[in-house]
Design a protein around this motif. Structure first.
Motif, PDB file in Angstrom:
ATOM      1  N   ARG A   1     -11.130  51.273  83.099  1.00  0.00           N
ATOM      2  CA  ARG A   1     -12.053  52.300  82.629  1.00  0.00           C
ATOM      3  C   ARG A   1     -11.448  53.050  81.468  1.00  0.00           C
ATOM      4  N   TYR A   2     -12.283  53.576  80.652  1.00  0.00           N
ATOM      5  CA  TYR A   2     -11.783  54.483  79.629  1.00  0.00           C
ATOM      6  C   TYR A   2     -12.703  55.682  79.523  1.00  0.00           C
ATOM      7  N   ASN A   3     -12.096  56.822  79.257  1.00  0.00           N
ATOM      8  CA  ASN A   3     -12.843  58.071  79.104  1.00  0.00           C
ATOM      9  C   ASN A   3     -12.669  58.541  77.668  1.00  0.00           C
ATOM     10  N   ILE A   4     -13.766  58.873  77.054  1.00  0.00           N
ATOM     11  CA  ILE A   4     -13.697  59.392  75.688  1.00  0.00           C
ATOM     12  C   ILE A   4     -14.202  60.828  75.747  1.00  0.00           C
ATOM     13  N   THR A   5     -13.314  61.769  75.467  1.00  0.00           N
ATOM     14  CA  THR A   5     -13.730  63.175  75.524  1.00  0.00           C
ATOM     15  C   THR A   5     -14.105  63.632  74.120  1.00  0.00           C
ATOM     16  N   VAL A   6     -15.326  64.120  74.018  1.00  0.00           N
ATOM     17  CA  VAL A   6     -15.906  64.407  72.713  1.00  0.00           C
ATOM     18  C   VAL A   6     -16.377  65.853  72.687  1.00  0.00           C
ATOM     19  N   LYS A   7     -16.142  66.511  71.572  1.00  0.00           N
ATOM     20  CA  LYS A   7     -16.686  67.858  71.410  1.00  0.00           C
ATOM     21  C   LYS A   7     -17.773  67.785  70.353  1.00  0.00           C
ATOM     22  N   SER A   8     -18.941  68.217  70.740  1.00  0.00           N
ATOM     23  CA  SER A   8     -20.060  68.115  69.816  1.00  0.00           C
ATOM     24  C   SER A   8     -20.578  69.502  69.498  1.00  0.00           C
ATOM     25  N   ALA A   9     -20.961  69.709  68.242  1.00  0.00           N
ATOM     26  CA  ALA A   9     -21.427  71.041  67.833  1.00  0.00           C
ATOM     27  C   ALA A   9     -22.924  71.193  68.031  1.00  0.00           C
ATOM     28  N   ARG A  10     -23.585  70.098  68.425  1.00  0.00           N
ATOM     29  CA  ARG A  10     -25.016  70.229  68.718  1.00  0.00           C
ATOM     30  C   ARG A  10     -25.476  69.087  69.626  1.00  0.00           C
ATOM     31  N   VAL A  11     -26.706  69.173  70.019  1.00  0.00           N
ATOM     32  CA  VAL A  11     -27.283  68.107  70.821  1.00  0.00           C
ATOM     33  C   VAL A  11     -27.603  66.961  69.863  1.00  0.00           C
ATOM     34  N   THR A  12     -27.031  65.822  70.112  1.00  0.00           N
ATOM     35  CA  THR A  12     -27.231  64.731  69.163  1.00  0.00           C
ATOM     36  C   THR A  12     -27.033  63.390  69.859  1.00  0.00           C
ATOM     37  N   SER A  13     -27.585  62.357  69.283  1.00  0.00           N
ATOM     38  CA  SER A  13     -27.283  61.044  69.850  1.00  0.00           C
ATOM     39  C   SER A  13     -26.443  60.273  68.833  1.00  0.00           C
ATOM     40  N   VAL A  14     -25.471  59.559  69.351  1.00  0.00           N
ATOM     41  CA  VAL A  14     -24.497  58.915  68.459  1.00  0.00           C
ATOM     42  C   VAL A  14     -24.282  57.462  68.886  1.00  0.00           C
TER      43      VAL A  14
ATOM     44  N   VAL B   1     -11.508  53.933  68.666  1.00  0.00           N
ATOM     45  CA  VAL B   1     -12.841  54.419  69.020  1.00  0.00           C
ATOM     46  C   VAL B   1     -13.421  55.116  67.803  1.00  0.00           C
ATOM     47  N   TYR B   2     -14.652  54.760  67.488  1.00  0.00           N
ATOM     48  CA  TYR B   2     -15.302  55.367  66.326  1.00  0.00           C
ATOM     49  C   TYR B   2     -16.705  55.811  66.717  1.00  0.00           C
ATOM     50  N   ILE B   3     -17.036  57.038  66.356  1.00  0.00           N
ATOM     51  CA  ILE B   3     -18.376  57.552  66.662  1.00  0.00           C
ATOM     52  C   ILE B   3     -19.122  57.797  65.366  1.00  0.00           C
ATOM     53  N   GLY B   4     -20.295  57.199  65.258  1.00  0.00           N
ATOM     54  CA  GLY B   4     -21.056  57.343  64.025  1.00  0.00           C
ATOM     55  C   GLY B   4     -22.437  57.873  64.299  1.00  0.00           C
ATOM     56  N   SER B   5     -23.051  58.334  63.234  1.00  0.00           N
ATOM     57  CA  SER B   5     -24.384  58.888  63.407  1.00  0.00           C
ATOM     58  C   SER B   5     -25.396  57.751  63.453  1.00  0.00           C
ATOM     59  N   PRO B   6     -26.442  57.922  64.219  1.00  0.00           N
ATOM     60  CA  PRO B   6     -27.417  56.833  64.351  1.00  0.00           C
ATOM     61  C   PRO B   6     -28.390  56.750  63.184  1.00  0.00           C
ATOM     62  N   ILE B   7     -28.338  57.710  62.292  1.00  0.00           N
ATOM     63  CA  ILE B   7     -29.402  57.826  61.293  1.00  0.00           C
ATOM     64  C   ILE B   7     -29.584  56.542  60.492  1.00  0.00           C
ATOM     65  N   ASP B   8     -28.480  55.986  60.059  1.00  0.00           N
ATOM     66  CA  ASP B   8     -28.594  54.827  59.182  1.00  0.00           C
ATOM     67  C   ASP B   8     -28.654  53.511  59.935  1.00  0.00           C
ATOM     68  N   GLU B   9     -28.619  53.569  61.229  1.00  0.00           N
ATOM     69  CA  GLU B   9     -28.390  52.323  61.940  1.00  0.00           C
ATOM     70  C   GLU B   9     -29.633  51.454  62.090  1.00  0.00           C
TER      71      GLU B   9
ATOM     72  N   VAL C   1     -17.435  60.009  58.059  1.00  0.00           N
ATOM     73  CA  VAL C   1     -17.264  61.177  58.904  1.00  0.00           C
ATOM     74  C   VAL C   1     -18.577  61.528  59.612  1.00  0.00           C
ATOM     75  N   HIS C   2     -18.452  62.089  60.801  1.00  0.00           N
ATOM     76  CA  HIS C   2     -19.621  62.644  61.483  1.00  0.00           C
ATOM     77  C   HIS C   2     -19.249  64.089  61.778  1.00  0.00           C
ATOM     78  N   GLU C   3     -19.805  64.986  60.966  1.00  0.00           N
ATOM     79  CA  GLU C   3     -19.338  66.371  60.939  1.00  0.00           C
ATOM     80  C   GLU C   3     -19.339  67.037  62.308  1.00  0.00           C
ATOM     81  N   ASP C   4     -20.343  66.710  63.112  1.00  0.00           N
ATOM     82  CA  ASP C   4     -20.542  67.494  64.323  1.00  0.00           C
ATOM     83  C   ASP C   4     -19.717  67.022  65.507  1.00  0.00           C
ATOM     84  N   VAL C   5     -19.054  65.907  65.345  1.00  0.00           N
ATOM     85  CA  VAL C   5     -18.437  65.299  66.515  1.00  0.00           C
ATOM     86  C   VAL C   5     -16.923  65.168  66.335  1.00  0.00           C
TER      87      VAL C   5
END
Ligand SMILES: *[C@@H]1O[C@H](CO)[C@@H](O)[C@H](O)[C@H]1NC(C)=O
Ligand SMILES: *[C@@H]1O[C@H](CO)[C@@H](O)[C@H](O)[C@H]1NC(C)=O
Ligand SMILES: *[C@@H]1O[C@H](CO)[C@@H](O)[C@H](O)[C@H]1NC(C)=O
Ligand SMILES: *[C@@H]1O[C@H](CO)[C@@H](O)[C@H](O)[C@H]1NC(C)=O
Ligand SMILES: *[C@@H]1O[C@H](CO)[C@@H](O)[C@H](O)[C@H]1NC(C)=O
Ligand SMILES: *[C@@H]1O[C@H](CO)[C@@H](O)[C@H](O)[C@H]1NC(C)=O
Ligand SMILES: *[C@@H]1O[C@H](CO)[C@@H](O)[C@H](O)[C@H]1NC(C)=O
Length: 680
Positions: free
Chosen positions: A499-512, A619-627, A446-450
């Motif tokens: 083309r594809y559009n992915i609409t994302v709601k983010s709770a903060r400024v973050t890179s994913v 489509v999967y969005i993950g946090s970059p922290i562990d990458e 899970v990525h809590e903010d996204v």
């Protein structure tokens, strides 16, 4: 810095680098193209200067120009004893021939500078077997420090007979000599065009070949796909240790064992979707003790007249391969005991625990049987051996006269349906392995903010179009000067960019990190697949990072930006002309395509059906922290995370994952134009 550049180039949106033409570079690039033209006629090379250079050059007298003199001496000793003569067939699947090719490669790699490499290559072009020269020299150009960024010509431009039937080659040859131009026409760009079909059309029944399988001819005989397979080998030849592999190659992909497995899974997923597109059943498995489920009739021959061996439906492995068959069975049993006992034995006889993420790399190395295998003597070169056996090539009469099967060429193996049965087996071994790893828990996924709110995708249209392949650089010519340009025209699958559009709601400024996968919705029996099984069938289309703002944000992507595929290469004649032109005009900025050799965009998605093949985009969005931990690659997790292990968490529960149904329609090109808005 160089490493960063490579990562950038592969992950970047527009993977080309342009710079003001550097004369030295251009001259070297031109030289490589010239050396790899007309390889079966060493006396021919434009102005003939390579022949003179090669004839007058003596490696022994210039030995101080090579880094490892010992290695060069041992090559020369072998050469004096006699190596594969010119005019005979070369394949790296015969250990003696491979040994010779590796020795030659090492001489190239040890050349201290480009000048020495040029001379050595000019010498080898005359004195070595032509197939071996092309093989070893191409690998040397990719990995030598003096030839960074320099491209080797496409394989069909060097050895067209590997791709086109004898009839087509003969016709092209006639046109080349201007004896009979009736079978060709001149294109608006001024070159001669020979039309060609592919595969066998009729008579399949008489040969006991499976007619249904012929529906996939467009895929199996695709030249770009074949070249992607070929370059996958040249970039990381199984016999080359990773220390010698070019840094640019290492930087661009995950470590080699993982890349090997990923490539098997990726191409298999694509192949299975092609089968679905054509209403074919699942790939048949095989057992070494039983007749092989598929026959194969290549309908092609080598320039020396030797036909590619064919294999009838339900043939058994021929007797002369029994010693190798014993060997491959032994390797399989060692492998299964490693998986069952959870212990891998290294060269010191120590055993190591197997089931860890880091061991994916180890498993890949063992299966490929590459030089980085933990215990090469014990686990052997499984992949090469298995392919060689399945090819069922006849026993060579002498060691110099092999008649290799399609499976004995890295570029052609996948034409044989048995290749895919073997790939399936290798992928099954991987899944067996990964099922022993801990499955990912909800918190890891899970990525809590996204939250992905929606995914929109255009309908996808595929079509067949004519493609012209340059082959005159591999035909017989009188002198190599101002020769006519001859190309073969074949019908190839392609698709409109979508083309594809992915609409994302983010709770903060973050890179994913965003990963986009494509997979089937239904199985071969039209039953809807559940993700707990289906995760194996998805292929990775794209992986990229994106910076999200606080709030709702739409990520817009275009399929031409996909990570796993690159645009078509420029044809060899245009490329050569561009290099020559830039050499003359130093102000001419040369846009060097600098993505490494990979799958072409045209091959990146399946054909689909006229009424639409239902597939799913994941489509999967993950946090970059562990990458970020690999020194090589920004991805610490498996490149196909989270679909690299069995899924126990239903992705529907994850706010940061999304399934979207999508259909691929196959159309006639002319009909698409009316159908969509923006085609050209
Ligand atoms: C390589 O040798 C050929 C033949 O002598 C010569 O024409 C060419 O310029 C050389 N290439 C380079 C980069 O020096
Ligand atoms: C082999 O290819 C040639 C030319 O492409 C074709 O004429 C011939 O029928 C093919 N053979 C079979 C058995 O299909
Ligand atoms: C070849 O395979 C096909 C499809 O599996 C089968 O229908 C056919 O009977 C086989 N032919 C022979 C000679 O075994
Ligand atoms: C994506 O968004 C852009 C801009 O809003 C829009 O023009 C385009 O049609 C959208 N594409 C899809 C596939 O929905
Ligand atoms: C994001 O925006 C919302 C509403 O605009 C605001 O309440 C919230 O504090 C912002 N969060 C951050 C981390 O800036
Ligand atoms: C996708 O991008 C390519 C290159 O950037 C462009 O030529 C093409 O028109 C784009 N297609 C769509 C559908 O946006
Ligand atoms: C290249 O550009 C420079 C500076 O703009 C100019 O002086 C020179 O004549 C140009 N050379 C050629 C060959 O066009």
């Amino acid at each position: 810095m160089l490493r960063d550049l490579a990562i950038f180039a592969v992950l970047a949106i527009s993977p080309t680098i342009s710079w003001i033409a550097n004369e030295e570079f251009l001259l070297e690039q031109k030289t490589v193209y010239e050396l790899l033209r007309y390889i079966d006629q060493p006396e021919v090379s434009g102005d003939g200067s390579y022949y003179e250079l090669g004839m007058s050059y003596e490696i022994e007298k210039n030995i101080e120009n090579y880094n490892d003199e010992e290695c060069v001496r041992s090559f020369l000793a072998r050469y004096k004893k006699g190596m594969q003569p010119r005019g005979k067939v070369f394949s790296p699947f015969y250990s003696e021939l491979l040994g010779e090719a590796i020795d030659l490669f090492r001489v190239f790699l040890n050349a201290k500078d480009f000048e020495t490499l040029n001379k050595t290559a000019a010498w080898a072009r005359i004195h070595m077997n032509e197939g071996m020269f092309a093989y070893s020299f191409s690998i040397a150009v990719i990995h030598h420090k003096a030839t960074r960024f320099i491209r080797v010509p496409a394989l069909h431009e060097i050895q067209p007979h590997l791709f086109f039937s004898e009839t087509v080659i003969k016709r092209a040859q006639e046109v080349m000599w201007r004896n009979d131009i009736s079978s060709s026409h001149i294109s608006p760009k001024g070159y001669s065009v020979i039309p060609a079909t592919y595969g066998i059309r009729r008579n399949a029944k008489n040969y006991n070949f499976d007619e249904e399988e012929q529906r996939l001819n467009y895929f199996r005989n695709d030249v770009s796909l074949a070249e992607a397979m070929h370059y996958a080998h040249l970039l990381r030849p199984f016999w080359l240790g990773s220390l010698e592999i070019s840094d640019d190659v290492l930087a661009a992909w995950p470590p080699r064992g993982e890349t090997f497995l990923w490539w098997q899974m990726h191409t298999l997923a694509l192949y299975n979707m092609e089968r679905l597109s054509n209403n074919l059943e699942a790939i048949k498995e095989f057992d070494w003790n039983y007749p092989l489920p598929y026959g194969h009739y290549p309908n092609a021959s080598y320039p020396n007249g030797c036909q590619f061996p064919s294999r009838k439906n339900r043939s058994r492995i021929p007797n002369h391969l029994f010693p190798l068959l014993q060997k491959v069975r032994d390797l399989e049993s060692r492998l299964s005991s490693a998986l069952d006992t959870e212990r891998v034995i290294d060269t010191d006889g120590e055993s190591r625990e197997t089931y860890k993420q880091a061991y994916v790399e180890l498993l890949g190395n063992i299966l490929e049987g590459n030089a980085d295998s933990i215990n090469l003597p014990f686990y052997g070169t499984y992949y090469v051996l298995a392919k060689h056996i399945l090819g069922c090539a006849p026993r060579p009469k002498t060691k110099h006269t092999p008649c290799p099967s399609t499976l004995d060429h890295f570029a052609l193996g996948h034409r044989d349906p048995m290749y895919w049965s073997l790939t399936q087996r290798i992928v099954n071994i991987y899944h067996d392995f990964s099922s022993h790893l801990c499955t990912y828990v909800y918190e890891e996924l899970v990525h809590e903010d996204v939250v992905i709110q929606s995914v929109e995708v255009d309908p996808i249209f595929t079509y067949f179009e004519d493609v012209d392949y340059l082959i005159s650089t591999g035909l017989k010519v009188p002198n190599g000067r101002d020769e006519p340009v001859v190309k073969v025209r074949q019908c190839r699958l392609n698709h409109l960019p979508y083309r594809y559009n992915i609409t994302v709601k983010s709770a903060r400024v973050t890179s994913v990190w965003v990963r986009v996968f494509l997979g089937p919705k239904y199985d071969f029996n039209q039953m809807e697949l559940s993700i707990s099984e289906n995760y194996k069938n998805f292929l990775l289309l794209n992986v990229f990072t994106v910076n999200l703002e606080n709030g709702t944000f739409t990520i817009q992507r275009n399929s031409t930006q996909d990570y796993t595929a690159v645009p078509e290469d420029m044809s060899g004649d245009s490329f050569y002309e561009k290099v020559t032109r830039s050499l003359k005009d130093i102000n001419d900025t040369f846009e060097m395509p600098w993505y490494l050799y990979a799958l072409k965009l045209r091959n990146s998605i399946p054909k689909g059906r006229i009424d639409g093949l239902p597939l799913r985009l994941f489509v999967y969005i993950g946090s970059p922290i562990d990458e970020f931990i690999h020194t090589h690659l920004p991805l610490r997790k498996s490149i196909t995370f989270p679909l690299d292990r069995p899924l126990t968490v239903d992705p529907a529960r994850l706010p940061n994952a999304y399934f979207k149904d999508v259909k691929i329609y196959h159309k006639e090109r002319s009909k698409i134009k009316h159908k969509t808005r923006e085609t050209n």
